[in-house]
Each structure stands twice: as structure tokens, then as C-alpha cells.
Design a protein around this motif. Structure first.
Motif, PDB file in Angstrom:
ATOM      1  N   SER A 101       0.836  -1.212   0.000  1.00  8.69           N
ATOM      2  CA  SER A 101       0.000   0.000   0.000  1.00  8.69           C
ATOM      3  C   SER A 101       0.864   1.253   0.000  1.00  8.69           C
ATOM      4  O   SER A 101       0.526   2.240  -0.667  1.00  8.69           O
ATOM      5  CB  SER A 101      -0.943   0.001   1.199  1.00  8.69           C
ATOM      6  N   GLU A 102       2.001   1.207   0.730  1.00  8.42           N
ATOM      7  CA  GLU A 102       2.908   2.355   0.739  1.00  8.42           C
ATOM      8  C   GLU A 102       3.559   2.550  -0.621  1.00  8.42           C
ATOM      9  O   GLU A 102       3.749   3.680  -1.082  1.00  8.42           O
ATOM     10  CB  GLU A 102       3.968   2.169   1.826  1.00  8.42           C
ATOM     11  N   LYS A 103       3.910   1.434  -1.284  1.00  7.83           N
ATOM     12  CA  LYS A 103       4.500   1.541  -2.629  1.00  7.83           C
ATOM     13  C   LYS A 103       3.503   2.140  -3.613  1.00  7.83           C
ATOM     14  O   LYS A 103       3.851   3.000  -4.431  1.00  7.83           O
ATOM     15  CB  LYS A 103       4.940   0.160  -3.110  1.00  7.83           C
ATOM     16  N   LEU A 104       2.251   1.669  -3.542  1.00  8.37           N
ATOM     17  CA  LEU A 104       1.231   2.201  -4.445  1.00  8.37           C
ATOM     18  C   LEU A 104       0.967   3.677  -4.172  1.00  8.37           C
ATOM     19  O   LEU A 104       0.712   4.462  -5.095  1.00  8.37           O
ATOM     20  CB  LEU A 104      -0.057   1.396  -4.293  1.00  8.37           C
ATOM     21  N   GLU A 105       1.055   4.057  -2.907  1.00  6.10           N
ATOM     22  CA  GLU A 105       0.863   5.468  -2.567  1.00  6.10           C
ATOM     23  C   GLU A 105       1.981   6.322  -3.161  1.00  6.10           C
ATOM     24  O   GLU A 105       1.727   7.416  -3.677  1.00  6.10           O
ATOM     25  CB  GLU A 105       0.821   5.627  -1.045  1.00  6.10           C
ATOM     26  N   ILE A 106       3.221   5.805  -3.101  1.00  3.35           N
ATOM     27  CA  ILE A 106       4.339   6.543  -3.699  1.00  3.35           C
ATOM     28  C   ILE A 106       4.160   6.630  -5.213  1.00  3.35           C
ATOM     29  O   ILE A 106       4.384   7.682  -5.831  1.00  3.35           O
ATOM     30  CB  ILE A 106       5.675   5.850  -3.352  1.00  3.35           C
ATOM     31  N   GLU A 108       1.372   6.585  -6.837  1.00  6.78           N
ATOM     32  CA  GLU A 108       0.295   7.538  -7.111  1.00  6.78           C
ATOM     33  C   GLU A 108       0.807   8.968  -7.050  1.00  6.78           C
ATOM     34  O   GLU A 108       0.448   9.818  -7.886  1.00  6.78           O
ATOM     35  CB  GLU A 108      -0.836   7.326  -6.107  1.00  6.78           C
ATOM     36  N   ARG A 109       1.668   9.247  -6.100  1.00  2.53           N
ATOM     37  CA  ARG A 109       2.239  10.601  -5.998  1.00  2.53           C
ATOM     38  C   ARG A 109       3.100  10.912  -7.211  1.00  2.53           C
ATOM     39  O   ARG A 109       3.079  12.043  -7.735  1.00  2.53           O
ATOM     40  CB  ARG A 109       3.060  10.712  -4.714  1.00  2.53           C
ATOM     41  N   LYS A 168       0.854  11.765 -10.057  1.00  4.04           N
ATOM     42  CA  LYS A 168       0.280  13.108  -9.906  1.00  4.04           C
ATOM     43  C   LYS A 168       1.300  14.186 -10.263  1.00  4.04           C
ATOM     44  O   LYS A 168       0.947  15.224 -10.820  1.00  4.04           O
ATOM     45  CB  LYS A 168      -0.232  13.287  -8.485  1.00  4.04           C
TER      46      LYS A 168
END
Length: 455
Positions: free
Chosen positions: A400-405, A407-408, A411
Motif C-alpha cells: 500500500s505504501e508503494k502504491l501510494e508513492i 500515485e504521488r 500526480k
């Protein structure tokens, strides 16, 4: 102020009085004039002395105390969250080699990594733990190891041992020896810790055939439970006194108060006993009443009262003790007892806990494993290689942390497209998110910015 001395302090004070070197005339004179006089805190609070603490103390604390068990097993569980793999080189290929495969399969057969994890857990309870090698070299446990035939199959099994099971029986006292000050022989007695039927193994072990699992590779040191031992005792006191107080209040054994004009002869007659048996009859009546909430109680001329046990709220005292335990180990308090007061706090605690165990793995566990690997290599169980432990990083970001990075990063690209430039390629974003390239043979490139005419 009245100061009481224990026996040891009183004996010391009397020796000082009897000596002419100090000028004291009495024990009271010492207590008045000594500015550095200190209490025996351990004696006052009921803690065992440091010199009294032995493996048995720590073992019983680990066995019976839930917090002590959690300290040890949560640390072991996090450190060994994933099982390591033995690689032929630190720069090994991504594909498993034949030797690596044979080792992995044999380690699975004899539960090698699980036995080392058990030894690691036991080393935190005692000063050290032992790993005993059962080898197929046809020699006794009390004989040194020269060469083990059969390669990896020569390692038959490994036996984890508590400090109380594996103890040095003799020491090297030759100052000219390279092993000066080290054990010359060990004694293994499986039934010395929790004797049970079937624990019959007992033999003398040569140092070659056992490995001391500890921070410095010696049998000297301290139990990880020692710095927080007093706080663990406090937790037992708080929990025990709270439970006992609740039980006494719930049990509510009444106290009988007789009025001045009570006729004990008539009361005895009512209960069907002689006067000398009245006390036992009253105990029986009160006992039956205490066992059933629906039973009625009739006592002529007597009043039954209860003496409630009033206890302060134990939470603040419990928290002080649990904070000391967490600080001495160290372990985040929320990780130890499972409290969660906020996502951010729990995330930071999890990150700190992962870093603590990663440091422990790097500085304690891996050196011990490599010490064992070195022995097996010298005996011919492993071929000579630049052996390396491959182990997933505990501090690596989660999916989840990798996917969040990722996603950033996407963006950022979206924001930069307005200027006609991109910062990250698709494959770079996929790599950060933990995925392979879509077309590994055709590395992606950043899109070319459009010119002013849109061409």
C-alpha cells in the motif's frame, strides 16, 4: 523520622561502631551523621538482589508472565518475520543455483531456520542459548569435529538449548592457548529445564559441536529481561492485588455483629445445636448463604455486615510499570500491549519497531548465523563460497505504501504535463510500486514535449 535497617545493614553498622577508625559511638550516631546513607531499595520493595537473579528466575518469569512472554516472542516474531536464504555470493544470480537449492531443501527437511529462531528466542530469556549440531561423522558428542562426509546431508539436525540445559563443565586455563578463558567442554541435560517424560538426552558436548548464540559469542552477559525485571514484578503485584481485591468484594464474606441483648442459648436452639457448637453452626449458615444469591439469611439478634476492600484505580500504576518495561526492552508500548490511539502514532511505532528489529537482525542474528555457516563450511558440509544471507528488509515499504508513492509520482507527472515535460516514466512508476516493466526489451522513455504548433 524512624529508619529501619535490614540485617545486612545492621551488621555493617555494628562493625563500624566497633571500629575505632570512624569515631561513631552507636548505630543511631551513624544514621544521624552519615549524609550518604542509602536504603536497600530492593529489600524495601521486595525485589530480588542482582546477584540472586539466575536463569531460573528469568525462565519462570517468561513462562508465567504474559507481558514477559510478549516481549520475547514479539521480538523474535518480528526479527524472523520472513525466513532468510543462504546464497553462494552477495552478488548471486537471481535464479537459484543447484547448491542453493540443495541447501534450501535440506534446511526445510530438518527445520534448520526454525530451530535457529528458537535458539534466538531462548537467548533473550537467558544470558545465551545453545545450538547443538548432530553430525553424521560417526564420532561422539564429546569429540572434536574434523571432517563431515556426505556434504549437506552430513548435517543431521540442530538442537536448540536453553542456558539451563547447556552449561560449561570445564574451562581453558592456559594463558598461552588461543582458547584461553573459553569453555573446554559443555554439559547438556535436556531435562534440567521443565523435566518431562521423554526428555532423556544428556551428554558431554565438545565446543566444536555446539554454538553459543549470544551477542558476543560467549556465555557471559545479561538476560534481556533483567533491566525490566523489577517492573515486571510490579505488574504482577498490581494485577494480583486488583484481582484479589475484586474477588474479596465479590465474595463479600460478612462479619456478624451481635446486639447486647442477644440470647445465644436461644440462637443455638434455633439452629439445632448445643451452645458450644454455635460458632460452627453460624459458619455453616454463612457459608451456605455466601454460595447462593437466592438464599435467605435469618439471624436472631445479630446483624451481618460486609467489609468492602477499597482499591485505588490501578491504571496509573500499571502504566508507569508498563512504560518502564517498554523503555528497557525497547519496544513501543502500543506494539507490546496492542493499544491503538491513532493511525499516525501506530504507523510511526511500527516503523520504529521495524528499525529496532532490523538493527537487531544485522548486529546479532546475522553474525551468529554466519558463525554457524563458517563452521559448516570448514567441516565440508558446505562448499567454500562467499556465503551471504539474503533476507527481506523489515523496513521496506508495504504494498500500500508503494502504491501510494507511485500515485504521488503519477500526480507529479500530471502536474508537469502542463509545462510539456514529464518527470517519471511508466516503468519507473511500476518499479517503485513493485511491478516489472511492461516491455522489458523496450525500455520506456519520457514523452517528447510538443512544440508550440502542436507538432
Amino acid at each position: 523520622m524512624t529508619v529501619q535497617l535490614n540485617n545486612q545493614q545492621m551488621a555493617t553498622a555494628r562493625r563500624i561502631v566497633n571500629s575505632t577508625n570512624y569515631g561513631f559511638t552507636s548505630v543511631t550516631d551513624i544514621m544521624r551523621q552519615s549524609a550518604n546513607f542509602k536504603h536497600d531499595i530492593g529489600y524495601d520493595f521486595g525485589y530480588p538482589k542482582t546477584e540472586e537473579l539466575s536463569f531460573e528466575y528469568f525462565y519462570q518469569m517468561w513462562r508465567r508472565h504474559g507481558i514477559a512472554r510478549a516481549l520475547v516472542e514479539k521480538t523474535t516474531g518480528k526479527t524472523w518475520q520472513d525466513l532468510p536464504a543462504l546464497k553462494e555470493s552477495a552478488k548471486g544470480a537471481t535464479e537459484e543455483t543447484r547448491v542453493e537449492r540443495e541447501i534450501r531443501q535440506h534446511f526445510e527437511d530438518i527445520r534448520f531456520w526454525q530451530q535457529l529462531q528458537e535458539a534466538d528466542m531462548r537467548s533473550m530469556v537467558g544470558k545465551y542459548a545453545g545450538v547443538i549440531f548432530q553430525l553424521g561423522d560417526g564420532r561422539q558428542y564429546n569429540e572434536p569435529v574434523e571432517r563431515v562426509p556426505g556434504g549437506i546431508q552430513g548435517l543431521v539436525s540442530v538442537i536448540p538449548a536453553w542456558e539451563g540445559q547447556l552449561e560449561p563443565s570445564s574451562w581453558n586455563g592456559d594463558p598461552l592457548s588461543p582458547n584461553y578463558g573459553k569453555p573446554e567442554m559443555f554439559r547438556f541435560n535436556e531435562s534440567s529445564v521443565d523435566p518431562e517424560e521423554g526428555k532423556v538426552r544428556s551428554f558431554t558436548v565438545h565446543p566444536d559441536r555446539c554454538f553459543v548464540w549470544s551477542r558476543d559469542g560467549t556465555t557471559f552477559g545479561d538476560s534481556k529481561l533483567e533491566p525490566c525485571y523489577n517492573a515486571l514484578i510490579d505488574l504482577e503485584k498490581i494485577r494480583g492485588s486488583g484481582g484479589e481485591g475484586f474477588w474479596k468484594n465479590a465474595k463479600a464474606q460478612p462479619v456478624l455483629q451481635a446486639s447486647p441483648d442477644v440470647d445465644f442459648t436461644q440462637l443455638a436452639s434455633m439452629l439445632g445445636v448445643e451452645l458450644d457448637g454455635l460458632a460452627d453452626a453460624l459458619d455453616e449458615v454463612m457459608g451456605k448463604w455466601s454460595k447462593g444469591f437466592d438464599d435467605s439469611l435469618v439471624l436472631q439478634g445479630m446483624e451481618a455486615k460486609t467489609l468492602p476492600v477499597r482499591l485505588p484505580d490501578p491504571e496509573q500504576f500499571f502504566n508507569v510499570a508498563i512504560q518502564e518495561v517498554a523503555a528497557a526492552w525497547p519496544i513501543p508500548q502500543k506494539t507490546l500491549v496492542g493499544m491503538q490511539t491513532g493511525e499516525r502514532a501506530s504507523t510511526e511505532d511500527a516503523r520504529e519497531w521495524a528499525q529496532t528489529n532490523m538493527s537487531r537482525r544485522t548486529n546479532l542474528v546475522v553474525p551468529n548465523i554466519m558463525g554457524i555457516v563458517g563452521r559448516l563450511e570448514s567441516w565440508g558440509v558446505f562448499p567454500e563460497r562467499d556465503w551471504h544471507i539474503e533476507w527481506p528488509d523489515l523496513t521496506a515499504p508495504t504494498l500500500s505504501e508503494k502504491l501510494e508513492i507511485g500515485e504521488r509520482m503519477a500526480k507529479i507527472n500530471q502536474a508537469m504535463f502542463a509545462t510539456g515535460e514529464a518527470v517519471f516514466t511508466d516503468d519507473e512508476i511500476r518499479e517503485v510500486a513493485g511491478y516489472e516493466q511492461l516491455n522489458p526489451d523496450e525500455p520506456s522513455e519520457l514523452p517528447e514535449p510538443e512544440d508550440e504548433d502542436g507538432a
